[in-house]
Design a protein around this motif. Structure first.
Motif, PDB file in Angstrom:
ATOM      1  N   THR A 115       0.807  -1.222   0.000  1.00 27.79           N
ATOM      2  CA  THR A 115       0.000   0.000   0.000  1.00 27.79           C
ATOM      3  C   THR A 115       0.843   1.277   0.000  1.00 27.79           C
ATOM      4  OG1 THR A 115      -0.171  -0.328   2.378  1.00 27.79           O
ATOM      5  CG2 THR A 115      -2.074  -0.978   1.058  1.00 27.79           C
ATOM      6  N   CYS A 116       2.165   1.130   0.027  1.00 28.50           N
ATOM      7  CA  CYS A 116       3.036   2.313   0.060  1.00 28.50           C
ATOM      8  C   CYS A 116       2.952   3.109  -1.240  1.00 28.50           C
ATOM      9  CB  CYS A 116       4.485   1.880   0.235  1.00 28.50           C
ATOM     10  SG  CYS A 116       4.846   1.082   1.796  1.00 28.50           S
ATOM     11  N   PHE A 117       3.012   4.429  -1.132  1.00 29.15           N
ATOM     12  CA  PHE A 117       3.178   5.260  -2.339  1.00 29.15           C
ATOM     13  C   PHE A 117       4.009   6.508  -2.038  1.00 29.15           C
ATOM     14  CE2 PHE A 117      -0.175   8.455  -1.404  1.00 29.15           C
ATOM     15  CZ  PHE A 117      -0.958   7.776  -0.473  1.00 29.15           C
ATOM     16  N   CYS A 118       4.991   6.338  -1.139  1.00 34.57           N
ATOM     17  CA  CYS A 118       5.796   7.476  -0.710  1.00 34.57           C
ATOM     18  C   CYS A 118       6.612   8.094  -1.841  1.00 34.57           C
ATOM     19  CB  CYS A 118       6.712   7.083   0.441  1.00 34.57           C
ATOM     20  SG  CYS A 118       7.936   5.842   0.002  1.00 34.57           S
ATOM     21  N   VAL A 119       7.002   7.272  -2.830  1.00 36.62           N
ATOM     22  CA  VAL A 119       7.819   7.821  -3.917  1.00 36.62           C
ATOM     23  C   VAL A 119       7.065   8.956  -4.617  1.00 36.62           C
ATOM     24  CG1 VAL A 119       8.872   7.330  -6.161  1.00 36.62           C
ATOM     25  CG2 VAL A 119       9.194   5.737  -4.265  1.00 36.62           C
TER      26      VAL A 119
ATOM     27  N   LYS B   1      11.666   1.170  -6.480  1.00 34.26           N
ATOM     28  CA  LYS B   1      11.243   0.676  -7.796  1.00 34.26           C
ATOM     29  C   LYS B   1      10.082  -0.309  -7.715  1.00 34.26           C
ATOM     30  CE  LYS B   1      15.042   1.734 -10.749  1.00 34.26           C
ATOM     31  NZ  LYS B   1      16.369   1.760 -10.089  1.00 34.26           N
ATOM     32  N   SER B   2       9.983  -1.002  -6.578  1.00 35.98           N
ATOM     33  CA  SER B   2       8.942  -2.034  -6.462  1.00 35.98           C
ATOM     34  C   SER B   2       7.581  -1.448  -6.072  1.00 35.98           C
ATOM     35  CB  SER B   2       9.363  -3.067  -5.416  1.00 35.98           C
ATOM     36  OG  SER B   2       9.232  -2.500  -4.123  1.00 35.98           O
ATOM     37  N   MET B   3       7.535  -0.152  -5.800  1.00 31.87           N
ATOM     38  CA  MET B   3       6.293   0.451  -5.301  1.00 31.87           C
ATOM     39  C   MET B   3       5.225   0.479  -6.387  1.00 31.87           C
ATOM     40  SD  MET B   3       6.457   3.709  -2.837  1.00 31.87           S
ATOM     41  CE  MET B   3       7.842   3.030  -1.943  1.00 31.87           C
ATOM     42  N   LYS B   4       4.065  -0.079  -6.076  1.00 40.90           N
ATOM     43  CA  LYS B   4       3.048  -0.223  -7.117  1.00 40.90           C
ATOM     44  C   LYS B   4       2.069   0.949  -7.148  1.00 40.90           C
ATOM     45  CE  LYS B   4       3.239  -5.224  -7.058  1.00 40.90           C
ATOM     46  NZ  LYS B   4       3.899  -5.332  -5.718  1.00 40.90           N
ATOM     47  N   ARG B   5       1.758   1.477  -5.980  1.00 40.95           N
ATOM     48  CA  ARG B   5       0.763   2.554  -5.970  1.00 40.95           C
ATOM     49  C   ARG B   5       1.420   3.916  -6.154  1.00 40.95           C
ATOM     50  NH1 ARG B   5      -2.238  -1.321  -2.892  1.00 40.95           N
ATOM     51  NH2 ARG B   5      -4.482  -0.976  -3.112  1.00 40.95           N
TER      52      ARG B   5
ATOM     53  N   CYS C  38      -0.200  14.614   3.211  1.00 44.39           N
ATOM     54  CA  CYS C  38      -0.140  13.152   3.101  1.00 44.39           C
ATOM     55  C   CYS C  38       1.275  12.780   2.722  1.00 44.39           C
ATOM     56  CB  CYS C  38      -1.116  12.666   2.036  1.00 44.39           C
ATOM     57  SG  CYS C  38      -0.879  10.936   1.549  1.00 44.39           S
ATOM     58  N   VAL C  39       1.794  11.715   3.336  1.00 43.50           N
ATOM     59  CA  VAL C  39       3.173  11.308   3.065  1.00 43.50           C
ATOM     60  C   VAL C  39       3.251   9.973   2.312  1.00 43.50           C
ATOM     61  CG1 VAL C  39       4.095  12.621   5.009  1.00 43.50           C
ATOM     62  CG2 VAL C  39       3.386  10.231   5.357  1.00 43.50           C
ATOM     63  N   GLY C  40       2.083   9.437   1.970  1.00 45.70           N
ATOM     64  CA  GLY C  40       2.090   8.203   1.179  1.00 45.70           C
ATOM     65  C   GLY C  40       2.467   6.951   1.939  1.00 45.70           C
ATOM     66  N   CYS C  41       2.182   6.918   3.249  1.00 45.27           N
ATOM     67  CA  CYS C  41       2.548   5.750   4.057  1.00 45.27           C
ATOM     68  C   CYS C  41       1.628   4.565   3.790  1.00 45.27           C
ATOM     69  CB  CYS C  41       2.531   6.089   5.544  1.00 45.27           C
ATOM     70  SG  CYS C  41       0.868   6.293   6.229  1.00 45.27           S
ATOM     71  N   GLY C  42       0.450   4.835   3.218  1.00 46.43           N
ATOM     72  CA  GLY C  42      -0.469   3.759   2.861  1.00 46.43           C
ATOM     73  C   GLY C  42      -1.294   3.181   3.998  1.00 46.43           C
ATOM     74  N   ARG C  43      -1.113   3.690   5.213  1.00 49.40           N
ATOM     75  CA  ARG C  43      -1.835   3.092   6.350  1.00 49.40           C
ATOM     76  C   ARG C  43      -3.352   3.182   6.177  1.00 49.40           C
ATOM     77  NH1 ARG C  43       2.586   5.591   9.098  1.00 49.40           N
ATOM     78  NH2 ARG C  43       3.628   4.262  10.638  1.00 49.40           N
TER      79      ARG C  43
ATOM     80  N   CYS D  52      -8.257   0.460   6.331  1.00 49.36           N
ATOM     81  CA  CYS D  52      -9.669   0.709   6.006  1.00 49.36           C
ATOM     82  C   CYS D  52     -10.350  -0.646   5.897  1.00 49.36           C
ATOM     83  CB  CYS D  52      -9.791   1.456   4.675  1.00 49.36           C
ATOM     84  SG  CYS D  52     -11.509   1.569   4.138  1.00 49.36           S
ATOM     85  N   PRO D  53     -11.368  -0.899   6.721  1.00 50.50           N
ATOM     86  CA  PRO D  53     -11.985  -2.229   6.699  1.00 50.50           C
ATOM     87  C   PRO D  53     -12.561  -2.599   5.333  1.00 50.50           C
ATOM     88  CG  PRO D  53     -13.088  -0.782   8.301  1.00 50.50           C
ATOM     89  CD  PRO D  53     -11.969   0.005   7.701  1.00 50.50           C
ATOM     90  N   VAL D  54     -12.892  -1.605   4.525  1.00 51.22           N
ATOM     91  CA  VAL D  54     -13.425  -1.942   3.204  1.00 51.22           C
ATOM     92  C   VAL D  54     -12.435  -1.594   2.091  1.00 51.22           C
ATOM     93  CG1 VAL D  54     -15.844  -1.837   3.903  1.00 51.22           C
ATOM     94  CG2 VAL D  54     -14.728   0.237   3.072  1.00 51.22           C
ATOM     95  N   GLY D  55     -11.204  -1.279   2.492  1.00 51.19           N
ATOM     96  CA  GLY D  55     -10.141  -1.096   1.503  1.00 51.19           C
ATOM     97  C   GLY D  55     -10.269   0.117   0.599  1.00 51.19           C
ATOM     98  N   ILE D  56     -10.862   1.191   1.080  1.00 49.36           N
ATOM     99  CA  ILE D  56     -10.918   2.414   0.258  1.00 49.36           C
ATOM    100  C   ILE D  56      -9.493   2.936   0.091  1.00 49.36           C
ATOM    101  CG2 ILE D  56     -11.775   4.790   0.117  1.00 49.36           C
ATOM    102  CD1 ILE D  56     -14.268   3.808   1.666  1.00 49.36           C
ATOM    103  N   ASP D  57      -9.148   3.259  -1.148  1.00 48.35           N
ATOM    104  CA  ASP D  57      -7.771   3.592  -1.497  1.00 48.35           C
ATOM    105  C   ASP D  57      -7.683   5.060  -1.920  1.00 48.35           C
ATOM    106  OD1 ASP D  57      -5.387   3.997  -2.845  1.00 48.35           O
ATOM    107  OD2 ASP D  57      -5.375   2.016  -3.791  1.00 48.35           O
ATOM    108  N   ILE D  58      -6.985   5.829  -1.120  1.00 49.08           N
ATOM    109  CA  ILE D  58      -6.876   7.275  -1.352  1.00 49.08           C
ATOM    110  C   ILE D  58      -6.336   7.581  -2.756  1.00 49.08           C
ATOM    111  CG2 ILE D  58      -4.600   7.375  -0.189  1.00 49.08           C
ATOM    112  CD1 ILE D  58      -5.364  10.124   0.933  1.00 49.08           C
ATOM    113  N   THR D  59      -5.433   6.737  -3.250  1.00 44.07           N
ATOM    114  CA  THR D  59      -4.860   6.996  -4.584  1.00 44.07           C
ATOM    115  C   THR D  59      -5.901   6.725  -5.671  1.00 44.07           C
ATOM    116  OG1 THR D  59      -3.960   4.745  -4.886  1.00 44.07           O
ATOM    117  CG2 THR D  59      -2.535   6.344  -3.796  1.00 44.07           C
ATOM    118  N   GLU D  60      -6.708   5.701  -5.421  1.00 45.59           N
ATOM    119  CA  GLU D  60      -7.732   5.347  -6.402  1.00 45.59           C
ATOM    120  C   GLU D  60      -8.849   6.396  -6.422  1.00 45.59           C
ATOM    121  OE1 GLU D  60      -9.680   1.658  -5.561  1.00 45.59           O
ATOM    122  OE2 GLU D  60     -11.111   1.910  -7.207  1.00 45.59           O
ATOM    123  N   GLU D  61      -9.227   6.890  -5.237  1.00 43.29           N
ATOM    124  CA  GLU D  61     -10.291   7.898  -5.188  1.00 43.29           C
ATOM    125  C   GLU D  61      -9.896   9.134  -5.980  1.00 43.29           C
ATOM    126  OE1 GLU D  61     -13.342   7.251  -4.258  1.00 43.29           O
ATOM    127  OE2 GLU D  61     -12.525   5.258  -3.835  1.00 43.29           O
TER     128      GLU D  61
END
Ligand SMILES: Cc1cc2nc3c(=O)[nH]c(=O)nc-3n(C[C@H](O)[C@H](O)[C@H](O)COP(=O)(O)OP(=O)(O)OC[C@H]3O[C@@H](n4cnc5c(N)ncnc54)[C@H](O)[C@@H]3O)c2cc1C
Ligand code: SF4
Ligand code: SF4
Ligand code: FES
Lengths: 378, 275
Positions: free
Chosen positions: A168-172, A241-245, A350-355, A360-369
């Motif tokens: 869930t990381c996206f700090c890059v 390099k491995s960061m997906k989000r 936001c620092v992109g820590c992905g927490r 989120c119990p239903v997996g809402i994704d800040i990057t996706e929103e």
């Protein structure tokens, strides 16, 4: 970003050296807080030595998903960030800030500042950035939070560069990791090869240099070889390099321009308004206060507690809650993190820590929103 | 300001019952803090021992040193418990906080004050200021709306101002019995009859958000542009110093950046629901 801890002067220590460092700090009067495994998660709690650290554990993270797995490796920092953040110590979940005493018809009030001396071990780059953002919040140009800075200024910060990214990381994309380049006393990078397990250790402050000198006296320090520096840099680079989000670069503008958008209704059908995202977020700073008296009504206290913009009470004013709809609460949260924060503090929120994605119990994704918001409306 | 985070004890010098649910407290500092300086539009955090703390506008005269006045409507836990306070009791005061009514900017212009209910309290210091410096302002119109005649705040004072030749005061109520000979209807209806020149007026507005929404439109109809309209916003507040996050209104902290805003600067968020 300016480099504060120069890898050039870095030294190398082993696991024994790390243990010696923890004990050295404890002897200096620090409460050393670090990662340890509790109830199936890596949490930030007091540690007494290197044995308390989560060696051989890695975390599997995705939207609404967190699982620790045992790995066949002695690596101590293979896990990434867990549900706890350092704000737990610098801006605690519940703190008494005032004490009042009845005196005749009147009363007197005194401020309470509780500031233990903490050593924070294992602060990741994103969390280091988050601390610097909270510094800005609690010294806003007009007012300074004395309690926060009493704890903050005492804190000894040992950063750890990430050599693995969680799902869930996206700090890059937020320019806040995976390498910690500034704002620490000591910076660690774990180096694990077939033949050795060591840590590259760099000082980022005078306090850090002194600690290294102490370790030298204890014969725990070796000079770093060029190969060590290269191995450390390579591991951090691989994590990046491995960061997906990733977060869209135009998030601030998108959110400012879309206060009315069908996506708010859509996300409200999934969001439970549970406030998890705000509790695990290392930058969320909101609080409430409770005024309480003892049973005799002679002394009163004010307790400041973490609060969340996802509750109804948060925006209640006589006659009704301002952000009555879940859609308006989610909109407020994400807009604050990614857009209005810039107006308020001239920096990111936001620092992109992905927490918030993981917890989120239903997996809402800040990057996706944000991505959805940016799509053309149909 | 002493310590912005720690309430200073103030002694209640006088309690005046204004309306069935509204009272005014005159407070004097105890201890070494002798003066209390503030500007019209600012507020204090009032602390009732052990019960809680609430943001309350200063409703007294900024020219009177050493005393601070608040008018409170009892609506919930803290304000209702404050209704039991008596002369000689103490409350804690933190402040003053927040932005101010544009008293200097309005000099040389007509001043139109549009307010409803308890909203007159935060505007009273502005009215005192204008009256004490009457020569510096053009025409002055005070337009006030209340639910019923018995809800009219500061009624004697309104009547006294109304009796002056250099101020026009109009009051209206939503509903009234036959003994009321005044205006009936919403406060915005008074605007077309107000004695001011919309193209040269500064408007100060305080009331419920819906009332302010309609008032801005009605002022625009009179030729007052949004950069000459000032509104006082209300949001939940826990700290008053920008730390608790409760008072956020878009990117603004109402406690620090407000409560008084120039309307054109918040126009974009003001029209969005649930912001
Ligand atoms: C800048 C400012 C100036 C104000 N000036 C005055 C004034 O001069 N006179 C006056 O009578 N009232 C004023 N208010 C409103 C007053 O603060 C609330 O009526 C009061 O906080 C209610 O608290 P309670 O514990 O009695 O009510 P409860 O309903 O028990 O309160 C529950 C929570 O909601 C909050 N809350 C409830 N209503 C409001 C509100 N209208 N505004 C903000 N927070 C609210 C409370 O602080 C508390 O956190 C002002 C509010 C603001 C923001
Ligand atoms: S908003 Fe989410 S990703 Fe950003 S800092 Fe907070 S918890 Fe981390
Ligand atoms: S997102 Fe919500 S809880 Fe977090 S800092 Fe902003 S207002 Fe506070
Ligand atoms: S009242 Fe706490 S931030 Fe404004």
């Amino acid at each position: 970003m300016a480099k504060c801890g120069s890898a050039k002067d870095a030294v190398v220590i082993g696991t024994d050296g790390l243990d010696a460092l923890i004990k050295l700090l404890a002897k200096d009067g620090y409460d050393v807080i670090g990662p340890r495994v509790e109830s199936g998660a890596v949490v930030l709690e007091p540690v007494d030595g290197v044995d308390d650290l989560p060696a051989g554990w890695a975390d599997e993270q995705d939207g609404g998903h967190y699982r620790l797995t045992k790995i066949d490796s002695p690596a101590i920092f293979e896990h990434v960030v867990g549900p706890h953040t350092w704000k737990r110590y610098l801006s605690p979940p519940a703190q008494t800030i005032l004490r009042a005493r009845k005196r005749g018809k009147g009363f007197s009030v005194e401020e309470v500042v509780d500031a233990p001396k903490y050593a924070l071990l294992g602060v990741r780059a994103c969390d280091l950035k988050a601390i610097s953002l909270q510094d800005r919040v609690f010294d806003n140009g007009d007012f300074v939070d004395k309690g926060y800075f009493a704890r903050r200024n005492k804190a000894f910060v040992i950063a750890v560069n990430c050599t693995r990214a969680a799902g869930t990381c996206f700090c890059v994309s937020m320019n806040s990791g995976p390498e910690a380049s500034c704002g620490f006393d000591l910076g660690l990078t774990e180096i694990l090869t077939k033949t050795k397990h060591v840590f590259l250790l760099a000082a980022g402050s005078e306090r850090g240099r002194k600690a290294i000198a102490e370790l030298k006296k204890k014969k725990q320090v070796k000079a770093a070889a060029a190969a060590d520096r290269a191995a450390a840099a390579k591991a951090v680079d691989a994590a990046a390099k491995s960061m997906k989000r990733k977060m869209r670069k135009d998030a601030a503008r998108l959110l400012a321009a879309n206060r009315e958008h069908p996506r708010w209704e859509e996300v409200a059908t999934r969001c439970l308004s549970c406030a998890n995202c705000t509790m695990v977020c290392p930058t969320c700073f909101c609080s409430t206060v409770e005024d309480v008296t003892d049973l005799k009504g002679k002394t009163a206290e004010r307790v400041r507690r973490w609060d969340s913009c996802f509750t109804h009470d948060f925006s209640y004013i006589h006659g009704g809650t301002v952000r009555r709809l879940r859609s308006s609460r989610y909109r407020h949260w994400i807009t604050h993190k990614l857009s209005t924060w810039h107006d308020q503090f001239q920096t990111q929120g936001c620092v992109g820590c992905g927490r918030c994605i993981t917890w989120c119990p239903v997996g809402i994704d800040i990057t996706e929103e944000v991505r959805e918001l940016g799509k053309r409306r149909t | 300001m002493a310590d912005p985070m720690t309430p200073e004890p103030f002694r209640i010098e006088r309690v005046s019952r204004e309306l069935a649910d509204t009272f005014t407290l005159d407070l004097v500092p105890v201890g070494d803090k002798r003066d209390f300086d503030f500007q019209p539009g600012q507020f204090n955090m009032l602390y009732h021992f052990g019960v809680g703390e609430v943001p309350i506008s200063i409703s007294g005269d900024a020219g009177t040193k050493g005393r601070v006045t608040h008018t409170v409507r009892a609506v919930g836990t803290v304000t209702e418990s404050m209704a039991d306070l008596k002369k000689g009791d103490m409350v804690g005061v933190r402040g003053p906080f927040g932005s101010t009514w544009p008293m200097e900017l309005a000099e040389g212009h007509d001043v139109v004050i549009v307010t409803g209910g308890i909203g007159l309290a935060p505007l009273r210091p502005a009215i005192y200021h204008v009256l004490a410096n009457r020569g510096k302002y053009g025409r002055v119109a005070i337009l006030y709306g209340a639910r019923t005649p018995s809800d009219i705040l500061y009624r004697e004072e309104l009547e006294a101002w109304s009796a002056r030749l250099d101020v026009s005061v109009e009051a209206t109520v939503d509903t009234a019995g036959t003994d009321w000979t005044g205006n009936v209807g919403v406060v915005t209806k008074l605007l077309p009859r107000g004695n001011f020149d919309g193209r040269d007026a500064v408007a100060l507005v305080c009331g419920p958000e819906v009332m302010m929404r309609f008032t801005v439109h009605a002022l625009n109809d009179q030729g007052v542009t949004n950069d000459c309209i000032f509104v006082s916003m209300e949001r939940n507040m826990k700290c008053a110093v920008g730390f608790c996050g409760h008072c956020q209104f878009g990117s603004r902290f109402v406690c620090k950046d407000g409560p008084v805003f120039r309307f054109d600067q918040i126009e974009d968020i003001f029209r969005v629901k649930g912001i």
